[in-house]
Motif scaffolding. Structure first.
Motif, mmCIF file in Angstrom:
data_model
loop_
_atom_site.group_PDB
_atom_site.id
_atom_site.type_symbol
_atom_site.label_atom_id
_atom_site.label_comp_id
_atom_site.label_asym_id
_atom_site.label_seq_id
_atom_site.Cartn_x
_atom_site.Cartn_y
_atom_site.Cartn_z
ATOM 1 N N MET A 1 72.663 9.331 -16.019
ATOM 2 C CA MET A 1 72.017 9.937 -17.187
ATOM 3 C C MET A 1 70.603 10.352 -16.817
ATOM 4 S SD MET A 1 73.859 10.061 -19.914
ATOM 5 C CE MET A 1 74.777 8.532 -19.841
ATOM 6 N N GLU B 1 67.077 12.962 -18.087
ATOM 7 C CA GLU B 1 66.510 13.766 -19.175
ATOM 8 C C GLU B 1 66.707 15.238 -18.900
ATOM 9 O OE1 GLU B 1 62.933 12.577 -21.604
ATOM 10 O OE2 GLU B 1 62.480 11.729 -19.640
ATOM 11 N N ARG B 2 66.984 16.012 -19.941
ATOM 12 C CA ARG B 2 67.179 17.438 -19.691
ATOM 13 C C ARG B 2 66.130 18.285 -20.411
ATOM 14 N NH1 ARG B 2 70.062 20.756 -23.386
ATOM 15 N NH2 ARG B 2 70.655 19.593 -25.250
ATOM 16 N N ARG C 1 71.322 11.563 -27.440
ATOM 17 C CA ARG C 1 72.319 12.422 -26.788
ATOM 18 C C ARG C 1 71.891 13.888 -26.696
ATOM 19 N NH1 ARG C 1 78.395 10.580 -28.146
ATOM 20 N NH2 ARG C 1 78.032 8.340 -28.126
ATOM 21 N N TYR C 2 70.865 14.257 -27.479
ATOM 22 C CA TYR C 2 70.370 15.615 -27.343
ATOM 23 C C TYR C 2 69.503 15.738 -26.090
ATOM 24 C CZ TYR C 2 67.994 19.995 -28.345
ATOM 25 O OH TYR C 2 67.501 21.264 -28.258
ATOM 26 N N VAL D 1 69.506 13.921 -23.254
ATOM 27 C CA VAL D 1 69.970 13.551 -21.914
ATOM 28 C C VAL D 1 71.136 14.434 -21.460
ATOM 29 C CG1 VAL D 1 69.253 11.157 -22.060
ATOM 30 C CG2 VAL D 1 71.545 11.815 -22.840
ATOM 31 N N MET D 2 71.355 14.429 -20.169
ATOM 32 C CA MET D 2 72.539 15.105 -19.644
ATOM 33 C C MET D 2 73.232 14.192 -18.646
ATOM 34 S SD MET D 2 70.663 17.942 -17.330
ATOM 35 C CE MET D 2 72.117 18.562 -16.513
ATOM 36 N N LYS D 3 74.500 14.416 -18.540
ATOM 37 C CA LYS D 3 75.309 13.593 -17.676
ATOM 38 C C LYS D 3 75.053 13.995 -16.224
ATOM 39 C CE LYS D 3 79.878 11.873 -18.519
ATOM 40 N NZ LYS D 3 81.141 12.200 -19.132
ATOM 41 N N GLU E 1 76.451 15.186 -32.223
ATOM 42 C CA GLU E 1 76.764 14.571 -30.929
ATOM 43 C C GLU E 1 77.973 15.222 -30.281
ATOM 44 O OE1 GLU E 1 76.845 10.332 -31.466
ATOM 45 O OE2 GLU E 1 74.657 10.228 -31.397
ATOM 46 N N THR F 1 77.001 18.519 -28.509
ATOM 47 C CA THR F 1 76.320 18.388 -27.221
ATOM 48 C C THR F 1 77.124 17.523 -26.250
ATOM 49 O OG1 THR F 1 75.001 16.702 -28.317
ATOM 50 C CG2 THR F 1 73.903 18.779 -27.848
ATOM 51 N N SER G 1 75.871 16.030 -22.654
ATOM 52 C CA SER G 1 75.432 14.638 -22.502
ATOM 53 C C SER G 1 76.584 13.698 -22.192
ATOM 54 C CB SER G 1 74.745 14.186 -23.784
ATOM 55 O OG SER G 1 75.705 14.105 -24.818
#
Lengths: 597, 109
Positions: free
Chosen positions: A1, A3-4, A119-120, A122-124, A192, A195, A199
């Motif tokens: 995870m 931050e985006r 969840r907004y 972060v990105m996987k 959620e 996105t 995420s």
């Protein structure tokens, strides 16, 4: 995870953040004001409690009452699930949200909005079991909350599904908060889900994301849904202080104070204030209130009294005067607000020390014969001498030596005065009676009126003297074999007088006696839920017609299983029922005296 | 001249045009039932405090109606609020409420 979003900020967080800041400030000021209202002694109690082991019990109570709502579960399982799923589910969403931040983006810890909109932001990056596990939990609790919200929405239209005949009328603030509460979780789910492609997510969000992907590109919709989610959260938080949902934060405060041993001493002190704000307006007391058998009178139920008090509107005195003080609403209240006490305190404020005097008290010299058992009939039993005549028969048969304290007129026990708000005069009567009882040298004070019984137990300081109600005493005589009764073929139903059952916790003794005397049938509402007979001295302003209506409603619950005879153990209940009941009404002493061998 | 001793006691005649029964009217507004009193005296006969002192709701109500408030209140002094008078009233008047209202009024005034 990872931050985006640069700076971890997006304008959509503003409504929520403003709401959150507002509510934190509001609650701090409110909490400070309540504590400031407490007396020095009460503050000490609070402090002592906070730094003792008992605080763990408070934590437990807060979890059980505010999150799991076990008390409501006991009342109705669906109503309980509705409350617990929303409260506990929402709490877990917040809690796990914080854990996620702690684990994946510890640098953002302490940013108010970050866990909510995690969840907004972060990105996987790569799949880990840990991340999926938390996402699974989050989706699961969201589903639980959504199921609760579903029941809540359905309940608005059909309250019978959760076992409630009537619910409260909502005010504007309540409506804004309620509708935003309904919207928050579906919007969170959509936000959620939209996105979830970036995420990541779990069974709920990923599935919805895929379904939406098939017919719409969701990229352009991401911003609007997150905005909508944040806006409803903001709306809820801003409406919170003006709505019934203030009970969520206030109840925690109330449990803390209650467990510290603080009680209301005026109708609007710190404790009373937190009770007033803790009312969730759930409306359980509307169904509980005997007055509400007449539907126009539902407006006098505790929930509306508390609402008037909260908004400082006129008319609360009227409400306080109507109450029967039967305690049924207090018994059923999920927040355990002692609204009867608050109303008595309200009445007390109308009476000052400058009152009608009782000059004659000092001139009364009651001489009582010395014996172990002292019987006090009280005002009400003097109106129904059949009760003490039967009781005397039983006492004579059992060979009990007794003397009759108020044969030549009673000095009232003091409870009617206390209920009318005049504690000053009540204390004078209590002291006078106390002296007479102590001088008599009796070991047992026998009473046949539950109204007296309650006040003798709670307000009289009688060292070494046992206070018993005649139901207890007769049962004891039967068990000791001092008297015996024949079992007749009659069937009985027992009416629990408010002050004997709910008020003093005596439920079993009268039932044991009646099971020996005949067949005991159940009433539809009994024991703690027993319906008031309508005669209660608690109400100051209820008129005869209204009282008769309550008596009829009580009779309907009592005769559910068609018994031959109604039995009670209170002269006032006896008197209320006797003239309206189509079937025989008797005091328990009469039944025993009649069937005694 | 024979005067038959009529002047020995002061006149107790009440001029209803000038008597001030505002307290009565106020109590009446709070407890309208009191207007239906037939002065049967059941309340006095059943009174717990009446055994010990001169207490008479019936008479007090009558005195209030003609504006003799002080005399009326003197007859209620010592009321124990037990509510027996309400229970025996054949007209179903909430006598206890009326007494509470009078007490409250006295506290304020």
């Amino acid at each position: 995870m990872r931050e985006r979003i640069v700076f971890a900020f997006d304008p959509f967080v503003i409504p929520f953040t403003l709401g959150m800041v507002f509510i934190i400030l509001y609650l701090s000021v409110g909490g400070f004001k309540i504590i400031a209202k407490l007396s020095a002694e009460e503050k000490m109690k609070l402090l002592k409690h906070t730094f003792s082991f008992a605080i763990f019990k408070t934590f437990r109570d807060i979890i059980v009452d505010c999150l799991l709502h076990l008390k409501i579960f006991k009342r109705n399982i669906r109503l309980g699930y509705m409350h617990a799923s929303i409260a506990f589910g929402w709490f877990m969403l917040i809690f796990i949200g914080h854990i996620e931040v702690m684990l994946y983006t510890p640098q953002r810890l302490g940013v108010l909005y970050y866990p909510v909109f995690f969840r907004y932001f972060v990105m996987k990056t790569h799949e880990t079991l840990r991340g999926d596990f938390f996402f699974f939990l989050m989706d699961l609790f969201l589903l639980i909350v959504l199921s609760g919200v579903g029941i809540a929405i359905y309940k608005r239209f059909r309250s019978a599904i959760v076992g409630m005949k009537r619910t409260t009328k909502l005010r504007t603030g309540d409506k804004i908060a309620l509708y935003s509460l309904w919207l928050i979780f579906p919007l969170r789910l959509f936000a959620e889900s939209f996105t979830a492609g970036i995420s990541g997510g779990s069974f709920l969000t990923i599935t919805i994301n895929r379904v939406f992907n098939t017919f719409a590109t969701n990229e352009s919709l991401i911003q609007p849904v997150w905005w909508a989610y944040s806006l409803t959260l903001g709306a809820f938080l801003f409406a919170l202080p003006f709505s019934r949902y203030m009970h969520i934060p206030t109840e925690i405060f109330l449990i803390w104070m209650r467990n510290s041993g603080i009680r209301a001493t005026s109708s609007r002190d710190g404790y009373a204030e937190s009770e007033i704000y803790s009312c969730s307006s759930c409306g359980i007391c509307i169904d509980a209130c005997p007055m509400a058998v007449k539907s126009e009178n539902s407006k006098f139920t505790s929930v509306y009294y508390l609402r008037l008090m909260r908004r400082r509107l006129p008319g609360s005195m009227n409400h306080a005067d109507k109450c029967l003080m039967c305690g049924r609403c207090v018994e059923m209240c999920p927040v355990e607000i002692d609204s009867c006490k608050l109303k008595v305190l309200k009445r007390e404020e109308e009476i000052s020390e400058k009152r009608l005097r009782m000059a004659y008290l000092s001139e009364i010299h009651t001489n009582v014969n010395k014996s172990d058992v002292l019987y006090y009939a009280g005002c009400m039993t003097h109106l129904t001498p059949v009760i003490y005549n039967s009781l005397f028969k039983i006492l004579q048969k059992s060979g009990t030596q007794f003397s009759f304290m108020d044969k030549d007129g009673s000095i009232c026990c003091g409870r009617p005065l206390m209920l009318s708000g005049d504690t000053y005069s009540a204390k004078e009567l209590i002291e006078k009676n106390r002296q007479t009882i102590i001088n008599s040298g009796a070991k047992t004070l026998l009473l046949s009126c539950p109204i007296c019984y309650k006040v003798f137990r709670e307000e009289y300081d009688l060292p070494g003297i046992e206070v018993v109600h005649h139901t207890e005493y007769i049962n004891r005589l039967l068990n000791e074999g001092k008297i015996a009764i024949n079992k007749s073929g009659k069937s009985f139903v027992f009416h629990d007088p408010c002050d004997l059952g709910r008020g003093s916790g005596i439920f079993e003794q009268p039932r044991e006696i009646l099971m020996k005397a005949g067949e005991l049938r159940f009433a539809s509402e009994e024991r703690g839920k027993s319906h008031c007979c309508g005669g209660s001295l608690g109400s100051l302003s209820l008129d005869k017609e209204e009282r008769n209506g309550i008596t009829k409603a009580a009779l309907a619950t009592l005769f559910e299983n068609n018994p031959d005879e109604l039995v009670t153990a209170c002269p006032l209940c006896y008197k209320s029922f006797k003239n309206i009941n189509g079937k025989p009404t008797a005091d328990i002493a009469q039944i025993v005296a009649e069937q005694m061998v | 001249m024979n005067r038959f001793g009529y002047r020995l006691s002061p006149s107790s005649q009440i001029d209803l045009d000038v008597s001030d029964n505002s307290l009565f009217r106020e109590i009446l507004a709070g407890e309208p039932g009191i207007s239906t009193c037939i002065a049967c005296g059941s309340c006095v006969a059943s009174c717990s405090a009446g055994v010990f002192d001169k207490i008479s709701f019936r008479k007090a109500l009558h005195l209030l109606e003609v504006g003799m408030d002080t005399e009326a209140v003197a007859l209620l002094e010592g009321c124990m609020m037990c509510g027996k008078c309400t229970l025996v009233c054949p007209r179903g008047i909430n006598t206890r409420h009326a007494i509470v209202l009078i007490k409250r009024k006295l506290n304020k005034g």
